[in-house]
Design a protein around this motif. Structure first.
Motif, PDB file in Angstrom:
ATOM      1  N   ILE A 158       1.045   6.134  -3.752  1.00 14.97           N
ATOM      2  CA  ILE A 158      -0.145   6.937  -4.060  1.00 14.97           C
ATOM      3  C   ILE A 158       0.065   7.687  -5.374  1.00 14.97           C
ATOM      4  CG2 ILE A 158      -1.491   8.957  -3.333  1.00 14.97           C
ATOM      5  CD1 ILE A 158      -1.013   8.024  -0.399  1.00 14.97           C
ATOM      6  N   LEU A 211      -5.408   1.814  -4.567  1.00 11.57           N
ATOM      7  CA  LEU A 211      -6.338   2.946  -4.542  1.00 11.57           C
ATOM      8  C   LEU A 211      -7.490   2.704  -5.505  1.00 11.57           C
ATOM      9  CD1 LEU A 211      -4.134   6.159  -4.540  1.00 11.57           C
ATOM     10  CD2 LEU A 211      -4.817   4.723  -2.624  1.00 11.57           C
ATOM     11  N   GLU A 244      -7.244   2.471   0.101  1.00  7.11           N
ATOM     12  CA  GLU A 244      -8.045   3.700   0.157  1.00  7.11           C
ATOM     13  C   GLU A 244      -9.280   3.485   1.027  1.00  7.11           C
ATOM     14  OE1 GLU A 244      -8.539   5.874  -3.449  1.00  7.11           O
ATOM     15  OE2 GLU A 244     -10.335   6.892  -2.756  1.00  7.11           O
ATOM     16  N   LEU A 275      -4.376  10.930   1.767  1.00  5.50           N
ATOM     17  CA  LEU A 275      -4.353  10.907   0.306  1.00  5.50           C
ATOM     18  C   LEU A 275      -4.129  12.289  -0.292  1.00  5.50           C
ATOM     19  CD1 LEU A 275      -7.217   8.370  -0.341  1.00  5.50           C
ATOM     20  CD2 LEU A 275      -4.792   8.041  -0.813  1.00  5.50           C
ATOM     21  N   THR A 279      -7.636  13.671  -3.462  1.00  5.80           N
ATOM     22  CA  THR A 279      -8.345  12.417  -3.198  1.00  5.80           C
ATOM     23  C   THR A 279      -9.587  12.264  -4.069  1.00  5.80           C
ATOM     24  OG1 THR A 279      -9.496  11.096  -1.566  1.00  5.80           O
ATOM     25  CG2 THR A 279      -9.664  13.476  -1.348  1.00  5.80           C
TER      26      THR A 279
END
Lengths: 284, 284
Positions: A158, A211, A244, A275, A279
């Motif tokens: 991430i 993501l 995601e 996240l 996010t």
């Protein structure tokens, strides 16, 4: 003529799925398959034509003839596609309107294309608006659960994707035991997975993290995973995919989950909680 | 026994160059070539032994026998090297002292190794301290000059490398006309260049940008370029390399510049001015 949803189609199963969903909702569709990208077999059941990406003017006039006001741009158009561009005279003028944005990274280009389509009177909609059921949700999709090492690798992935996204590069990376094995640029996820087999260490395999870029144009380039992604990841020695939630399309969901389950592989959707505070979900 | 400079050697020409420079300065040297990485022909002119990376305890005791207090770790050790690790019993204890850092990214691992070597009474010095003349300086090294597009690609590459460096990933990327063709993770620069040929667009070729990571452990992992890098970049259709001045080792300088000049290829060192205010040069 009755209005139609115009679909500008790249490769893969998504364009036909968008067409099917729109027809099921009672809407007429017309597909423009981009030559060298869209797959004839998949478009065959629907009214369609094949055109070069560079024939932009012909694409626009055909969409107008077909009374398409709403457009969906869907299906990957693999780089290098510049060879296919060979813009015609009017296409060059359009390209001039896209201007420098064409050289600003993937997302800059897409945003400029969408802006020009808007100026031409079209309304560009996201594939996910029509394929709501295909948007991946938060939570585990498979029987296999990520262990602590996998969770830690997901967190590192991430962080790397966020750093990349800020620079408008790629949407994915592969992390194994804290080491970033590969980072995705224009080669795409499948090619990135292809080189991971030779880079991996022994021990528990790596994780693919995908993501949405911060500020990503969600109407044209949503991350997509499917059975092919899972099979590629398994072949590369990986043991899971984290995507995601709310920002990823899942194609061929059942066969994807079946392939993952058969291999003890996990697929998990990361919600805002996973996240963290930074996010980007739902922003765009 | 007279003190010696201990050299823990990976592949390539640098270990022998360090040994030659130290001997020329009147210092005795002893090289430990890492099996599977160091090249026997290059080490042959110097006192040396070959040992496995996993035989850490034997490496340390041999360095002590040879009265090495100062150490240089030099020459790439390609991942995956874990297969070669197979740590012996005492090696496992050392590995435990390195601990989680071994799984924290390249730089975390190197810093931990250097810390443990310090605890064992060694002083780790940077190869650039001994090979001062090989550190690349700011400015153009070739006859070919970067044009405006190249300068703009260099700026984009700097931004991408910085974003990557913050996440402790790689040190390089390739940019062509604003598009990031490839990003370097553990595969290394040569492998990254290898895939760029198939990803490039027509038109002026891409630029390889290599920077030092912010906070990078400069004593063990300085970016290095040489004739091989230039030849690989030319084969991939690139037209230039931009490296961080003061933080990059240049090996085989004359043949590198000759290969570049013959191909109309540029090599340029980026000083603090080119790198902007956020430069990391000279920090570590």
């Amino acid at each position: 003529m009755e209005p139609a949803l115009g679909i500008i189609a790249g490769s893969g199963p998504l364009p036909a799925q968008v067409a099917r969903a729109a027809e099921a909702a009672g809407q007429r569709v017309f597909i423009i398959g981009l030559e060298g990208h869209a797959e004839p077999d998949r478009l065959a059941p629907f009214p369609h034509a094949f055109l070069r990406f560079g024939g932009a003017v012909r694409i626009l006039s055909l969409l107008k003839e077909q009374n398409c006001r709403d457009l969906v741009l869907v299906g990957p158009v693999k780089r290098p596609s510049f060879r296919d561009l060979r813009p015609d005279g009017e296409g060059l003028k359009l390209l001039a309107r896209i201007g420098k944005a064409a050289f600003m990274g993937d997302d800059g280009l897409l945003k400029a294309v969408i802006r020009v389509l808007g100026e031409e009177g079209f309304r560009v909609r996201g594939a996910h608006e029509i394929l709501g059921g295909l948007v991946g949700r938060a939570g585990l999709m498979t029987r296999t659960v990520p262990d602590d090492q996998a969770k830690s690798d997901i967190q590192r992935g991430i962080a790397v994707c966020r750093a990349l996204g800020v620079a408008d590069v790629g949407q994915g990376c592969v992390v194994q035991a804290g080491i970033v094995l590969a980072v995705e640029a224009v080669e795409g996820t499948d090619a990135m997975l292809g080189r991971c087999g030779g880079l991996a260490w022994p021990g528990p395999g790596g994780i693919l993290v995908k993501l949405v870029k911060p500020g990503q144009e969600r109407r044209a380039d949503l991350p997509t995973i499917g059975e092919q992604t899972v099979r590629g990841a398994i072949a590369a020695g990986l043991r899971g995919i984290a995507f995601e939630a709310g920002g990823t399309l899942i194609v061929e969901r059942e066969s994807m989950v079946a392939a993952a389950d058969a291999a003890g592989f996990f697929v998990i959707g990361l919600g805002p909680e996973a996240l963290g505070a930074r996010t980007t979900t739902g922003r765009n």
